[in-house]
Structure formats: structure tokens, C-alpha cells
Design a protein around this motif. Structure first.
Motif, PDB file in Angstrom:
ATOM      1  N   LYS A  26       0.815  -1.220   0.000  1.00  6.47           N
ATOM      2  CA  LYS A  26       0.000   0.000   0.000  1.00  6.47           C
ATOM      3  C   LYS A  26       0.853   1.275   0.000  1.00  6.47           C
ATOM      4  CE  LYS A  26      -3.784   2.112   2.552  1.00  6.47           C
ATOM      5  NZ  LYS A  26      -4.757   1.921   3.630  1.00  6.47           N
ATOM      6  N   PHE A  27       2.089   1.199   0.506  1.00 13.77           N
ATOM      7  CA  PHE A  27       2.910   2.402   0.686  1.00 13.77           C
ATOM      8  C   PHE A  27       4.139   2.465  -0.222  1.00 13.77           C
ATOM      9  CE2 PHE A  27       0.856   1.470   4.799  1.00 13.77           C
ATOM     10  CZ  PHE A  27      -0.016   2.548   4.815  1.00 13.77           C
ATOM     11  N   ARG A  28       4.250   1.567  -1.171  1.00 15.75           N
ATOM     12  CA  ARG A  28       5.449   1.529  -2.020  1.00 15.75           C
ATOM     13  C   ARG A  28       5.666   2.822  -2.797  1.00 15.75           C
ATOM     14  NH1 ARG A  28       4.994  -4.803  -3.816  1.00 15.75           N
ATOM     15  NH2 ARG A  28       5.601  -5.566  -1.761  1.00 15.75           N
ATOM     16  N   LYS A  29       4.613   3.380  -3.376  1.00 16.85           N
ATOM     17  CA  LYS A  29       4.752   4.640  -4.125  1.00 16.85           C
ATOM     18  C   LYS A  29       5.171   5.778  -3.207  1.00 16.85           C
ATOM     19  CE  LYS A  29       1.940   4.545  -8.240  1.00 16.85           C
ATOM     20  NZ  LYS A  29       0.676   4.920  -8.846  1.00 16.85           N
ATOM     21  N   PHE A  65      11.372   5.894   7.333  1.00 21.32           N
ATOM     22  CA  PHE A  65      10.215   5.035   7.568  1.00 21.32           C
ATOM     23  C   PHE A  65      10.600   3.923   8.520  1.00 21.32           C
ATOM     24  CE2 PHE A  65       9.320   6.931   3.458  1.00 21.32           C
ATOM     25  CZ  PHE A  65       7.994   7.336   3.610  1.00 21.32           C
ATOM     26  N   ILE A  66       9.736   3.685   9.498  1.00 19.51           N
ATOM     27  CA  ILE A  66       9.887   2.538  10.399  1.00 19.51           C
ATOM     28  C   ILE A  66       8.970   1.457   9.826  1.00 19.51           C
ATOM     29  CG2 ILE A  66       9.675   1.661  12.754  1.00 19.51           C
ATOM     30  CD1 ILE A  66       9.847   4.644  13.674  1.00 19.51           C
ATOM     31  N   TYR A  67       9.545   0.333   9.452  1.00 18.66           N
ATOM     32  CA  TYR A  67       8.822  -0.722   8.759  1.00 18.66           C
ATOM     33  C   TYR A  67       8.228  -1.724   9.743  1.00 18.66           C
ATOM     34  CZ  TYR A  67      10.744   1.385   4.642  1.00 18.66           C
ATOM     35  OH  TYR A  67      11.040   2.294   3.663  1.00 18.66           O
ATOM     36  N   PRO A  68       7.323  -2.592   9.264  1.00 14.00           N
ATOM     37  CA  PRO A  68       6.705  -3.573  10.166  1.00 14.00           C
ATOM     38  C   PRO A  68       7.700  -4.451  10.922  1.00 14.00           C
ATOM     39  CG  PRO A  68       5.454  -3.449   8.140  1.00 14.00           C
ATOM     40  CD  PRO A  68       6.694  -2.610   7.936  1.00 14.00           C
ATOM     41  N   ASN A  69       8.918  -4.645  10.390  1.00 16.03           N
ATOM     42  CA  ASN A  69       9.916  -5.433  11.125  1.00 16.03           C
ATOM     43  C   ASN A  69      10.611  -4.600  12.206  1.00 16.03           C
ATOM     44  OD1 ASN A  69      11.628  -3.813   9.629  1.00 16.03           O
ATOM     45  ND2 ASN A  69      12.761  -5.496   8.701  1.00 16.03           N
ATOM     46  N   TYR A  78       7.944   8.284   9.705  1.00 13.71           N
ATOM     47  CA  TYR A  78       6.626   7.660   9.619  1.00 13.71           C
ATOM     48  C   TYR A  78       6.729   6.208  10.026  1.00 13.71           C
ATOM     49  CZ  TYR A  78       5.000  11.701   6.990  1.00 13.71           C
ATOM     50  OH  TYR A  78       4.657  12.974   6.622  1.00 13.71           O
ATOM     51  N   LEU A  79       5.733   5.750  10.768  1.00 12.68           N
ATOM     52  CA  LEU A  79       5.626   4.351  11.163  1.00 12.68           C
ATOM     53  C   LEU A  79       4.674   3.665  10.194  1.00 12.68           C
ATOM     54  CD1 LEU A  79       6.067   2.010  13.207  1.00 12.68           C
ATOM     55  CD2 LEU A  79       4.131   2.924  14.473  1.00 12.68           C
ATOM     56  N   LEU A  80       5.150   2.633   9.518  1.00  8.42           N
ATOM     57  CA  LEU A  80       4.322   1.898   8.565  1.00  8.42           C
ATOM     58  C   LEU A  80       3.878   0.573   9.159  1.00  8.42           C
ATOM     59  CD1 LEU A  80       6.347   2.298   5.245  1.00  8.42           C
ATOM     60  CD2 LEU A  80       4.462   3.708   6.077  1.00  8.42           C
ATOM     61  N   ASN A  85      -1.499  -1.717   6.831  1.00 10.64           N
ATOM     62  CA  ASN A  85      -2.509  -0.885   6.184  1.00 10.64           C
ATOM     63  C   ASN A  85      -2.612   0.519   6.766  1.00 10.64           C
ATOM     64  OD1 ASN A  85      -3.639  -2.793   4.269  1.00 10.64           O
ATOM     65  ND2 ASN A  85      -4.319  -3.911   6.096  1.00 10.64           N
ATOM     66  N   LYS A  86      -1.655   0.887   7.588  1.00  3.99           N
ATOM     67  CA  LYS A  86      -1.760   2.168   8.295  1.00  3.99           C
ATOM     68  C   LYS A  86      -0.395   2.856   8.347  1.00  3.99           C
ATOM     69  CE  LYS A  86      -2.877   2.966  12.910  1.00  3.99           C
ATOM     70  NZ  LYS A  86      -3.603   2.635  14.123  1.00  3.99           N
ATOM     71  N   MET A  87      -0.426   4.197   8.274  1.00  6.11           N
ATOM     72  CA  MET A  87       0.807   4.976   8.356  1.00  6.11           C
ATOM     73  C   MET A  87       0.578   6.091   9.379  1.00  6.11           C
ATOM     74  SD  MET A  87       2.961   6.796   5.305  1.00  6.11           S
ATOM     75  CE  MET A  87       1.923   8.182   4.941  1.00  6.11           C
ATOM     76  N   ASN A  88       1.490   6.193  10.356  1.00  7.70           N
ATOM     77  CA  ASN A  88       1.403   7.242  11.378  1.00  7.70           C
ATOM     78  C   ASN A  88       2.635   8.120  11.345  1.00  7.70           C
ATOM     79  OD1 ASN A  88      -1.002   6.204  12.410  1.00  7.70           O
ATOM     80  ND2 ASN A  88       0.036   4.929  13.901  1.00  7.70           N
ATOM     81  N   LYS A  89       2.421   9.421  11.440  1.00  8.47           N
ATOM     82  CA  LYS A  89       3.558  10.347  11.494  1.00  8.47           C
ATOM     83  C   LYS A  89       4.084  10.373  12.928  1.00  8.47           C
ATOM     84  CE  LYS A  89       5.325  14.748  10.159  1.00  8.47           C
ATOM     85  NZ  LYS A  89       5.263  15.823   9.205  1.00  8.47           N
ATOM     86  N   ILE A  90       5.404  10.139  13.084  1.00  8.13           N
ATOM     87  CA  ILE A  90       6.052  10.163  14.386  1.00  8.13           C
ATOM     88  C   ILE A  90       6.683  11.537  14.634  1.00  8.13           C
ATOM     89  CG2 ILE A  90       7.850   9.097  15.826  1.00  8.13           C
ATOM     90  CD1 ILE A  90       5.609   7.155  15.133  1.00  8.13           C
TER      91      ILE A  90
END
Length: 147
Positions: A56-59, A69-73, A136-138, A141-146
Motif C-alpha cells: 500500500k505504501f510503495r509509491k 520510515f519505520i517498517y513492520p519489522n 513515519y511508522l508503517l 494498512n496504516k501509516m502514522n507520522k512520528i
């Protein structure tokens, strides 16, 4: 070049310390070793070796500039564009931990930075403290600005 040394370098965002040794960076900055430090990488190909960008966030990730970006891992990465002056440095290593060249929660002091590093990377421009990257925390399906 030895990637485990602490380099003082003008990054794409601000004056920073770079190294492959995150524990050494934590000691220099006097911050808890449990607090994670972001990675700077030289390309999306290198990024792909370390994490997976949620579809969802690749672009958004590809088009972003000076954004971490902080990724799911739970690892954080910032890709340095080839046009940036910092790219010539980071491309020699492909991946390095990077953090601002100041004590934790303090402002930049050139004397502290010069005393705390192993190698100083000079460019024709002087060291200057600029704004830090957006973070940003990814999630899947959700993205939050840190920041």
C-alpha cells in the motif's frame, strides 16, 4: 574504509554520526542501547535486502525525500538519493546506522561532535545543522507520522 568507526559527516538532513556499529553510536550519544538507530541506505535495492515495504505504501516510500520510515519489522531506513552530496559517502558502505551528531536531546555542538568521532569527513561545505528527517511508522494498512 572501516565501517565500524564513527564518522562525522554532513548527511542529507543534518550533521551526523555514521557507523555500522549501533552500540558505539549509542555510547557516543549517551543514549540507552535499547533505543533503535535508523539505517541510511544507498538504494531501494539495498532497502529490499533488509525489509519489505507494505504494498500500500510503495509509491509513497519511493517518492519521499528526506523521510525515514519505520517498517513492520521495526527497523527504520532512509534511502539517500543519488543526487544528494551524502550519497557519495553512503554508497561506499551501502548501509550504515546514522544519527545526529549531538548528545541525546541536546542541540548540535561542533566541539562535542569533533571529539566524539573517529574520522571527520570534510566536504567543500561546512557542517551545518539542518532540519531532521520526517519519520513515519508503517504498518500493513496504516501509516502514522512520528516526527
Amino acid at each position: 574504509m572501516n565501517s565500524s568507526l564513527v564518522y562525522l559527516v554532513q548527511t542529507d538532513t543534518t550533521v551526523g554520526f555514521s557507523s555500522s556499529n549501533d552500540e558505539k553510536l549509542s555510547v557516543v550519544k549517551q543514549r540507552p542501547k535499547s533505543k533503535k538507530i535508523l539505517h541510511t541506505v544507498d538504494s531501494f535495492k539495498t532497502l529490499k535486502e533488509h525489509t519489505r515495504i507494505p504494498k500500500k505504501f510503495r509509491k509513497i516510500v519511493r517518492k519521499s525525500k528526506k523521510t525515514t520510515f519505520i517498517y513492520p519489522n521495526e527497523k527504520s531506513f532512509r534511502v539517500i538519493p543519488k543526487e544528494d552530496k551524502f550519497y557519495s559517502f553512503i554508497s561506499k558502505f551501502s548501509t550504515l546506522y546514522s544519527t545526529s551528531a549531538n548528545l541525546t536531546s541536546k542541540s548540535f555542538e561542533l566541539d562535542f561532535a569533533l571529539k566524539s568521532c573517529d574520522i571527520i569527513v570534510y566536504t567543500k561545505d561546512e557542517f551545518s545543522e539542518k532540519s531532521s528527517s520526517s519519520i513515519y511508522l508503517l504498518k500493513k494498512n496504516k501509516m502514522n507520522k512520528i516526527r
